[in-house]
Write a protein that holds these residues in place. Structure first.
Motif, PDB file in Angstrom:
ATOM      1  N   HIS A 129       0.813  -1.224   0.000  1.00  0.00           N
ATOM      2  CA  HIS A 129       0.000   0.000   0.000  1.00  0.00           C
ATOM      3  C   HIS A 129       0.841   1.267   0.000  1.00  0.00           C
ATOM      4  N   TYR A 130       1.792   1.372  -0.904  1.00  0.00           N
ATOM      5  CA  TYR A 130       2.623   2.573  -0.988  1.00  0.00           C
ATOM      6  C   TYR A 130       1.773   3.840  -1.103  1.00  0.00           C
ATOM      7  N   ALA A 131       0.688   3.752  -1.854  1.00  0.00           N
ATOM      8  CA  ALA A 131      -0.128   4.940  -2.125  1.00  0.00           C
ATOM      9  C   ALA A 131      -0.685   5.567  -0.854  1.00  0.00           C
ATOM     10  N   ASN A 132      -0.994   4.760   0.143  1.00  0.00           N
ATOM     11  CA  ASN A 132      -1.543   5.303   1.390  1.00  0.00           C
ATOM     12  C   ASN A 132      -0.600   6.302   2.031  1.00  0.00           C
ATOM     13  N   MET A 133       0.652   5.909   2.206  1.00  0.00           N
ATOM     14  CA  MET A 133       1.625   6.795   2.833  1.00  0.00           C
ATOM     15  C   MET A 133       1.953   7.982   1.944  1.00  0.00           C
ATOM     16  N   LEU A 134       2.066   7.732   0.651  1.00  0.00           N
ATOM     17  CA  LEU A 134       2.428   8.813  -0.262  1.00  0.00           C
ATOM     18  C   LEU A 134       1.369   9.900  -0.315  1.00  0.00           C
ATOM     19  N   LEU A 135       0.100   9.525  -0.290  1.00  0.00           N
ATOM     20  CA  LEU A 135      -0.949  10.538  -0.355  1.00  0.00           C
ATOM     21  C   LEU A 135      -0.859  11.486   0.837  1.00  0.00           C
ATOM     22  N   GLY A 136      -0.759  10.949   2.046  1.00  0.00           N
ATOM     23  CA  GLY A 136      -0.638  11.793   3.219  1.00  0.00           C
ATOM     24  C   GLY A 136       0.596  12.668   3.164  1.00  0.00           C
ATOM     25  N   PHE A 137       1.711  12.094   2.727  1.00  0.00           N
ATOM     26  CA  PHE A 137       2.970  12.844   2.652  1.00  0.00           C
ATOM     27  C   PHE A 137       2.894  13.935   1.593  1.00  0.00           C
ATOM     28  N   TYR A 138       2.321  13.613   0.443  1.00  0.00           N
ATOM     29  CA  TYR A 138       2.227  14.596  -0.647  1.00  0.00           C
ATOM     30  C   TYR A 138       1.332  15.765  -0.256  1.00  0.00           C
ATOM     31  N   ALA A 140       0.708  16.843   2.766  1.00  0.00           N
ATOM     32  CA  ALA A 140       1.326  17.593   3.853  1.00  0.00           C
ATOM     33  C   ALA A 140       2.476  18.469   3.386  1.00  0.00           C
ATOM     34  N   THR A 141       3.079  18.124   2.233  1.00  0.00           N
ATOM     35  CA  THR A 141       4.254  18.875   1.774  1.00  0.00           C
ATOM     36  C   THR A 141       4.012  19.621   0.457  1.00  0.00           C
ATOM     37  N   GLY A 142       2.740  19.758   0.068  1.00  0.00           N
ATOM     38  CA  GLY A 142       2.401  20.603  -1.077  1.00  0.00           C
ATOM     39  C   GLY A 142       2.735  20.025  -2.438  1.00  0.00           C
ATOM     40  N   GLN A 143       2.712  18.693  -2.556  1.00  0.00           N
ATOM     41  CA  GLN A 143       2.998  18.064  -3.850  1.00  0.00           C
ATOM     42  C   GLN A 143       1.726  17.914  -4.676  1.00  0.00           C
ATOM     43  N   ASP A 144       1.888  17.560  -5.935  1.00  0.00           N
ATOM     44  CA  ASP A 144       0.762  17.212  -6.800  1.00  0.00           C
ATOM     45  C   ASP A 144       0.320  15.807  -6.420  1.00  0.00           C
ATOM     46  N   ALA A 145      -0.787  15.705  -5.704  1.00  0.00           N
ATOM     47  CA  ALA A 145      -1.204  14.418  -5.136  1.00  0.00           C
ATOM     48  C   ALA A 145      -1.502  13.377  -6.207  1.00  0.00           C
TER      49      ALA A 145
END
Length: 253
Positions: A129-138, A140-145
Motif C-alpha cells: 500500500h505505498y499509495a496510502n503513505m504517499l498521499l498523506g505525505f504529498y 502535507a508537503t504541497g505536492q501534486d497528489a
C-alpha cells in the motif's frame, strides 16, 4: 533560455507507423518540475519543427512521459527521484514490537506482494500500500497528489537473516519538490522546515532529502501493514479500535 534550473539530460524516442514519440529527460533542481519540463519541451518542440523538414505538430504530450499513469516505462526508466530504502530489524524487535517473525513476513511478502500482484497483472510493482503513505505525505508537503499514481509503483523485499528481518522498499517514481506550486501555504512551509528541507545548498539538495524522507515513510507503513497481516484479525481490530476512538472523540467534543 526558458529556465535557470532545467537541464536536458537525456532524450528517448519510439516510432510507431508514421508517429514519433519523444521523451525528454530533465533535471529540475528543487522543483518537482511539471511546468518547467513542459515549458522546456515546448521550446524544444518549436526548435524541431523549425529545423527538421517533413515533421508536423502532434501534441505537447503523447503519454510517453508518462505523467500520472502507472506504466512499464516509468518503472524501467524512473520518473522523478528513484529511492531505495532498507533496514535490518533485530529478531527481538520483530518479536516484541511487530509481534511477528521474519519468516512470516518473508512468506507473506512472497505470497501477497509478489505472487498476488503478478496474478492481478500489476505493472512493475509488488507492494502492499505505498499509495496510502504517499498521499498523506504529498498533501502535507504541497505536492501534486495525483502523482501517487506512478509513485505507488515499487517493490517490497524481505529476507529472513537468522531471525533478523531485512526489509526494503524501492520507489522509482517519487515526484517531489520543495519549491514551486503548492509550496506557499503556511502549513506546507512549516512542514518542509521541520523536515530540514529549507537548508541552503546546491539546487536539488532539498528535493532529494524530501524524496528520501517520503520513501522512509513508505517503508515504515509497509512494514507495519505486513507485520499486522501475518496475524489473523489484527488489521481489522486496529481499524475498528482507531475508528471507534475517533468517533468517540468527535462526539465528546
Amino acid at each position: 533560455g526558458c529556465s535557470r534550473y532545467a537541464q536536458l539530460i537525456g532524450i528517448r524516442h519510439e516510432i510507431t507507423a508514421n508517429l514519433l514519440f519523444i521523451r525528454f529527460e530533465f533535471s529540475t533542481g528543487d522543483a518537482s518540475g511539471h511546468n518547467m519540463a513542459t515549458l522546456a519541451s515546448d521550446a524544444l518542440l518549436g526548435h524541431l519543427l523549425k529545423t527538421i523538414p517533413g515533421i508536423s505538430y502532434g501534441s505537447i504530450s503523447g503519454n510517453y512521459c508518462t505523467d500520472k499513469k502507472a506504466t512499464a516505462i516509468n518503472g524501467i526508466l524512473g520518473r522523478g527521484k528513484n529511492v531505495v530504502t532498507e533496514l535490518l530489524i533485530p529478531q527481538q524487535v520483530v518479536t516484541d514490537v511487530l509481534h511477528t517473525t521474519a519468516a512470516k513476513v518473508v512468506e507473506l511478502n512472497i505470497r501477497k506482494n509478489l505472487l498476488g500482484t503478478l496474478l492481478a497483472g500489476g505493472i512493475r510493482s509488488a507492494n502492499a500500500h505505498y499509495a496510502n503513505m504517499l498521499l498523506g505525505f504529498y498533501l502535507a508537503t504541497g505536492q501534486d497528489a495525483a502523482n501517487i499514481v506512478e509513485g505507488s509503483q515499487g517493490v517490497t523485499m524481505a529476507e529472513d537473516r537468522d531471525g533478523d528481518l531485512y526489509f526494503s522498499c524501492t520507489l522509482p517514481n517519487l515526484i517531489v519538490g520543495t519549491v514551486g506550486n503548492g509550496k506557499g501555504l503556511g502549513f506546507v512551509e512549516t512542514n518542509l522546515t521541520r523536515l530540514g528541507c529549507r537548508a541552503d545548498g546546491e539546487p536539488g539538495t532539498n528535493a532529494r532529502r524530501l524524496a528520501v524522507i517520503a520513501a522512509a515513510t513508505v517503508l515504515c507503513g509497509e512494514l507495519s501493514l505486513l507485520a499486522a497481516q501475518t496475524n489473523p484479525g489484527e488489521l481489522m481490530r486496529a481499524h475498528l479500535q482507531l475508528e471507534r476512538d475517533h468517533t468517540t472523540a468527535k462526539v465528546g467534543a
